[in-house]
Design a protein around this motif. Structure first.
Motif, PDB file in Angstrom:
ATOM      1  N   VAL A   1       0.869  -1.185   0.000  1.00  0.00           N
ATOM      2  CA  VAL A   1       0.000   0.000   0.000  1.00  0.00           C
ATOM      3  C   VAL A   1       0.899   1.225   0.000  1.00  0.00           C
ATOM      4  CG1 VAL A   1      -1.888   1.179   1.181  1.00  0.00           C
ATOM      5  CG2 VAL A   1      -1.713  -1.313   1.311  1.00  0.00           C
ATOM      6  N   PHE A   2       0.875   1.947  -1.117  1.00  0.00           N
ATOM      7  CA  PHE A   2       1.785   3.073  -1.320  1.00  0.00           C
ATOM      8  C   PHE A   2       0.978   4.361  -1.269  1.00  0.00           C
ATOM      9  CE2 PHE A   2       3.980   6.101  -4.036  1.00  0.00           C
ATOM     10  CZ  PHE A   2       5.335   5.853  -3.859  1.00  0.00           C
ATOM     11  N   ASP A   3       1.362   5.266  -0.410  1.00  0.00           N
ATOM     12  CA  ASP A   3       0.626   6.538  -0.330  1.00  0.00           C
ATOM     13  C   ASP A   3       1.516   7.601   0.309  1.00  0.00           C
ATOM     14  OD1 ASP A   3      -1.459   8.608   0.307  1.00  0.00           O
ATOM     15  OD2 ASP A   3      -2.783   7.019  -0.387  1.00  0.00           O
ATOM     16  N   LEU A   4       1.204   8.842  -0.037  1.00  0.00           N
ATOM     17  CA  LEU A   4       1.903   9.976   0.564  1.00  0.00           C
ATOM     18  C   LEU A   4       1.603  10.032   2.059  1.00  0.00           C
ATOM     19  CD1 LEU A   4       3.627  12.216  -0.699  1.00  0.00           C
ATOM     20  CD2 LEU A   4       1.534  13.525  -1.114  1.00  0.00           C
ATOM     21  N   HIS A   5       0.348   9.717   2.400  1.00  0.00           N
ATOM     22  CA  HIS A   5      -0.078   9.722   3.809  1.00  0.00           C
ATOM     23  C   HIS A   5      -0.655   8.356   4.157  1.00  0.00           C
ATOM     24  CE1 HIS A   5       0.430  14.032   3.500  1.00  0.00           C
ATOM     25  NE2 HIS A   5      -0.380  14.032   2.443  1.00  0.00           N
ATOM     26  N   LEU A   6       0.005   7.645   5.047  1.00  0.00           N
ATOM     27  CA  LEU A   6      -0.483   6.313   5.407  1.00  0.00           C
ATOM     28  C   LEU A   6      -1.553   6.412   6.493  1.00  0.00           C
ATOM     29  CD1 LEU A   6       2.914   4.386   5.482  1.00  0.00           C
ATOM     30  CD2 LEU A   6       1.183   4.368   3.671  1.00  0.00           C
TER      31      LEU A   6
ATOM     32  N   LYS B   1       2.001  17.462 -12.053  1.00  0.00           N
ATOM     33  CA  LYS B   1       3.133  16.686 -11.552  1.00  0.00           C
ATOM     34  C   LYS B   1       2.661  15.357 -10.937  1.00  0.00           C
ATOM     35  CE  LYS B   1       7.223  17.455  -8.742  1.00  0.00           C
ATOM     36  NZ  LYS B   1       7.744  18.199  -7.622  1.00  0.00           N
ATOM     37  N   VAL B   2       1.649  15.438 -10.092  1.00  0.00           N
ATOM     38  CA  VAL B   2       1.175  14.214  -9.425  1.00  0.00           C
ATOM     39  C   VAL B   2       0.466  13.291 -10.426  1.00  0.00           C
ATOM     40  CG1 VAL B   2      -0.353  13.282  -7.633  1.00  0.00           C
ATOM     41  CG2 VAL B   2       0.962  15.377  -7.195  1.00  0.00           C
ATOM     42  N   ASN B   3      -0.461  13.859 -11.196  1.00  0.00           N
ATOM     43  CA  ASN B   3      -1.316  12.996 -12.017  1.00  0.00           C
ATOM     44  C   ASN B   3      -0.636  12.528 -13.310  1.00  0.00           C
ATOM     45  OD1 ASN B   3      -3.144  13.416 -10.022  1.00  0.00           O
ATOM     46  ND2 ASN B   3      -4.546  14.680 -11.202  1.00  0.00           N
TER      47      ASN B   3
ATOM     48  N   SER C   1      -8.776   6.035 -13.923  1.00  0.00           N
ATOM     49  CA  SER C   1      -8.965   7.267 -14.694  1.00  0.00           C
ATOM     50  C   SER C   1     -10.198   7.993 -14.147  1.00  0.00           C
ATOM     51  CB  SER C   1      -9.111   6.874 -16.175  1.00  0.00           C
ATOM     52  OG  SER C   1      -9.239   8.005 -16.967  1.00  0.00           O
ATOM     53  N   SER C   2     -10.982   8.601 -14.983  1.00  0.00           N
ATOM     54  CA  SER C   2     -12.174   9.316 -14.519  1.00  0.00           C
ATOM     55  C   SER C   2     -13.095   9.593 -15.700  1.00  0.00           C
ATOM     56  CB  SER C   2     -11.763  10.645 -13.881  1.00  0.00           C
ATOM     57  OG  SER C   2     -12.885  11.465 -13.672  1.00  0.00           O
ATOM     58  N   MET C   3     -14.392   9.689 -15.412  1.00  0.00           N
ATOM     59  CA  MET C   3     -15.345  10.158 -16.435  1.00  0.00           C
ATOM     60  C   MET C   3     -14.920  11.514 -16.981  1.00  0.00           C
ATOM     61  SD  MET C   3     -18.484  11.682 -14.113  1.00  0.00           S
ATOM     62  CE  MET C   3     -18.911  13.335 -14.637  1.00  0.00           C
TER      63      MET C   3
HETATM   64  N1  NAI Z   1     -13.715  10.745  -6.081  1.00  0.00           N
HETATM   65  C1  NAI Z   1     -14.276  10.608  -7.267  1.00  0.00           C
HETATM   66  O1  NAI Z   1     -15.474  10.862  -7.446  1.00  0.00           O
HETATM   67  C2  NAI Z   1     -13.460  10.115  -8.424  1.00  0.00           C
HETATM   68  C3  NAI Z   1     -12.111   9.808  -8.316  1.00  0.00           C
HETATM   69  N2  NAI Z   1     -11.420   9.334  -9.420  1.00  0.00           N
HETATM   70  C4  NAI Z   1     -10.012   8.965  -9.341  1.00  0.00           C
HETATM   71  O2  NAI Z   1      -9.868   7.959  -8.360  1.00  0.00           O
HETATM   72  C5  NAI Z   1      -8.588   8.045  -7.751  1.00  0.00           C
HETATM   73  C6  NAI Z   1      -8.743   8.072  -6.251  1.00  0.00           C
HETATM   74  O3  NAI Z   1      -9.502   9.221  -5.917  1.00  0.00           O
HETATM   75  P1  NAI Z   1     -10.122   9.445  -4.470  1.00  0.00           P
HETATM   76  O4  NAI Z   1      -9.980   8.215  -3.688  1.00  0.00           O
HETATM   77  O5  NAI Z   1     -11.442  10.044  -4.635  1.00  0.00           O
HETATM   78  O6  NAI Z   1      -9.135  10.577  -3.935  1.00  0.00           O
HETATM   79  P2  NAI Z   1      -8.347  10.661  -2.569  1.00  0.00           P
HETATM   80  O7  NAI Z   1      -7.743  12.004  -2.532  1.00  0.00           O
HETATM   81  O8  NAI Z   1      -9.191  10.232  -1.441  1.00  0.00           O
HETATM   82  O9  NAI Z   1      -7.222   9.571  -2.774  1.00  0.00           O
HETATM   83  C7  NAI Z   1      -6.061   9.797  -3.498  1.00  0.00           C
HETATM   84  C8  NAI Z   1      -4.902   9.239  -2.711  1.00  0.00           C
HETATM   85  O10 NAI Z   1      -3.717   9.486  -3.456  1.00  0.00           O
HETATM   86  C9  NAI Z   1      -2.730   9.905  -2.545  1.00  0.00           C
HETATM   87  N3  NAI Z   1      -1.752  10.758  -3.201  1.00  0.00           N
HETATM   88  C10 NAI Z   1      -1.931  12.009  -3.651  1.00  0.00           C
HETATM   89  N4  NAI Z   1      -0.792  12.490  -4.129  1.00  0.00           N
HETATM   90  C11 NAI Z   1       0.124  11.508  -3.999  1.00  0.00           C
HETATM   91  C12 NAI Z   1       1.490  11.402  -4.315  1.00  0.00           C
HETATM   92  N5  NAI Z   1       2.163  12.429  -4.838  1.00  0.00           N
HETATM   93  N6  NAI Z   1       2.112  10.251  -4.057  1.00  0.00           N
HETATM   94  C13 NAI Z   1       1.461   9.215  -3.476  1.00  0.00           C
HETATM   95  N7  NAI Z   1       0.181   9.263  -3.158  1.00  0.00           N
HETATM   96  C14 NAI Z   1      -0.494  10.392  -3.415  1.00  0.00           C
HETATM   97  C15 NAI Z   1      -3.461  10.690  -1.473  1.00  0.00           C
HETATM   98  O11 NAI Z   1      -2.699  10.771  -0.277  1.00  0.00           O
HETATM   99  C16 NAI Z   1      -4.734   9.888  -1.343  1.00  0.00           C
HETATM  100  O12 NAI Z   1      -4.626   8.934  -0.324  1.00  0.00           O
HETATM  101  C17 NAI Z   1      -7.918   9.310  -8.300  1.00  0.00           C
HETATM  102  O13 NAI Z   1      -6.991   8.927  -9.285  1.00  0.00           O
HETATM  103  C18 NAI Z   1      -9.073  10.077  -8.919  1.00  0.00           C
HETATM  104  O14 NAI Z   1      -8.635  10.833 -10.007  1.00  0.00           O
HETATM  105  C19 NAI Z   1     -12.059   9.139 -10.603  1.00  0.00           C
HETATM  106  C20 NAI Z   1     -13.373   9.426 -10.755  1.00  0.00           C
HETATM  107  C21 NAI Z   1     -14.187   9.941  -9.693  1.00  0.00           C
END
Ligand code: NAI
Ligand SMILES: C[C@@H](CO)CCC[C@@H](C)[C@H]1CC[C@H]2[C@@H]3[C@H](O)CC4=CC(=O)CC[C@]4(C)[C@H]3CC[C@]12C
Length: 369
Positions: free
Chosen positions: A41-46, A103-105, A128-130
């Protein structure tokens, strides 16, 4: 669910695994992928909740890292069989700069692809996303469309621009030779507006309603349909397609799939009321009070205030010209592509999704009940 007697020998990596969707993907993998031996599980914030997952039969490895750092990504990917890349900066409110979103995406996704190629990981699922399709800035409706429906995708906002670019990179990478000589297999899942336990915007609307004495005010006509999908079903789709990428590489590789389930077609606000209503909020009709031009004016004012205040503080309300345009343009999907290609059926019925979401809202501190 597959037989529990299957050999556990697969290593999965979930980027963004501590986010709203990521957490559901992580939990779903542990429940529904019997061949899993290690889950990274890889994340900026665990999240602290990861600790409780470390006692089961699967090795759960928490990796605090940044997708924009190529070496961190490569270290996390090395030895993984499958990568689910859900990390992203979800910002349509002007909290982050366009450069940071890119940068992030985009760069983050490039790093994930290159890490797969360099280390020999063959299977990559991209969230991805709609928004890579629409709604476009011209306000054209996308009514019950599918993956082949023609639509003029015009991106101006940094978030959809970045998601569209990243998705293209992932799809173009399908077939690239990875270390060891085998081809990379990729696909992209495009959720519509996700809802369910942990949804921050639902939380925001709930608290806003409480502050306004149990009321929310209708801003969007009920006739504008907005596509929504339950987070558990989006997670399930990720798990299923990841599982099938190897067996059905020729069919699934390089493809895009909208995420869908049996959630009803409604306006953004009416849909939210399916959960907020049973938690004591009501939607007040204000069409005469707040005509669309007034909302546009308010949205423009918010954008101006954001710009003026930026040197002093971050002002990022939910209403801005972009969010108003998205919420006010019909965008709904009707497709069975995921069912045809990899046998997807929603795991959660609408009733189940609704009940789970209501329970979660009710459990929030300060419930109006
Ligand atoms: N929430 C929504 O309605 C939708 C979300 N998405 C996509 O789904 C994915 C997840 O979105 P959510 O869970 O809603 O957002 P979220 O913000 O809850 O989750 C994104 C996660 O990515 C992590 N993250 C951000 N920058 C990072 C980095 N530089 N390095 C490592 N980790 C990083 C964050 O810490 C967070 O835990 C995203 O790619 C988003 O584009 C797509 C369609 C709809
Ligand atoms: C006009 C306001 C009065 O109540 C309502 C504003 C609602 C907006 C904050 C949301 C309406 C539509 C949402 C977006 C949509 O679901 C598509 C999305 C896909 C993503 O990949 C990320 C999230 C989002 C952009 C989502 C964000 C919030 C809305 C704009």
């Amino acid at each position: 669910m597959a037989e529990s007697t299957e050999v556990r020998n697969l290593v999965y990596l979930v980027t963004g695994g501590c986010g709203f969707l990521g957490e559901h993907v992580v939990r779903m993998l542990l429940q529904r992928e019997p061949r899993l031996s290690e889950l990274r599980v890889f994340d900026l914030h665990l999240g602290p909740w990861l600790e409780e997952l470390k006692t089961g039969p699967v090795q759960v490895t928490a990796i605090q890292g940044d997708v924009t750092q190529a070496h961190e990504v490569a270290a996390a990917v090395a030895g993984a069989h499958v990568v689910i890349h859900a990390a992203g900066l979800v910002d349509v409110f002007g909290r982050a700069s366009p450069e940071t979103i890119h940068k992030v995406n985009v760069q983050g996704t490039k790093n994930v692809i290159e890490a797969c190629v360099q280390t020999g990981t063959r299977f990559l699922v991209y969230t991805s996303s709609m928004e890579v399709v629409g709604p476009n800035i011209k306000g054209h409706p996308f009514y019950r469309g599918n993956e082949d429906t023609p639509y003029e995708a015009v991106h101006k906002h940094p978030y959809p621009c970045s998601k569209a670019q990243a998705e293209r990179l992932v799809l173009e990478a399908n077939g690239r030779e990875v270390r060891g000589g085998l081809p990379l297999v990729t696909c992209a899942l495009r959720p519509t507006g996700i809802y369910g336990e942990g949804h921050q915007i639902m939380r925001d609307f709930y608290h806003q309603g409480l502050r306004l004495g149990g009321r929310l005010f209708r801003a969007i006509p009920a006739s504008v349909e907005h596509g929504r999908v339950y987070v558990g079903n989006v997670a399930w789709m990720h798990v299923l397609v990841a599982r099938e990428l190897e067996q059905r590489a020729a069919l699934v590789g390089g493809q895009v799939y909208f995420c869908y389930d049996k959630s009803p077609y409604k306006s953004y606000e009416d849909f939210n009321m399916e959960f907020l209503g049973p938690c004591g909020l009501r939607l007040v009709e204000t069409r005469l009070l707040a005509p669309y031009w007034l909302l546009m004016l308010l949205a423009a004012l918010n954008a101006l205030l954001q710009w003026l205040l930026r040197p002093l503080l971050l002002y990022a309300p939910l209403l801005n010209p972009y969010t108003l345009a998205v919420a006010n343009t019909t965008f709904t999907v009707s497709t069975d592509k995921a069912q045809r290609h990899f046998g997807y059926e929603p795991l959660f019925s609408w009733e189940d999704s609704r009940t789970r979401t209501i329970r979660w809202v009710q459990a929030m501190e300060g419930s109006a009940q």
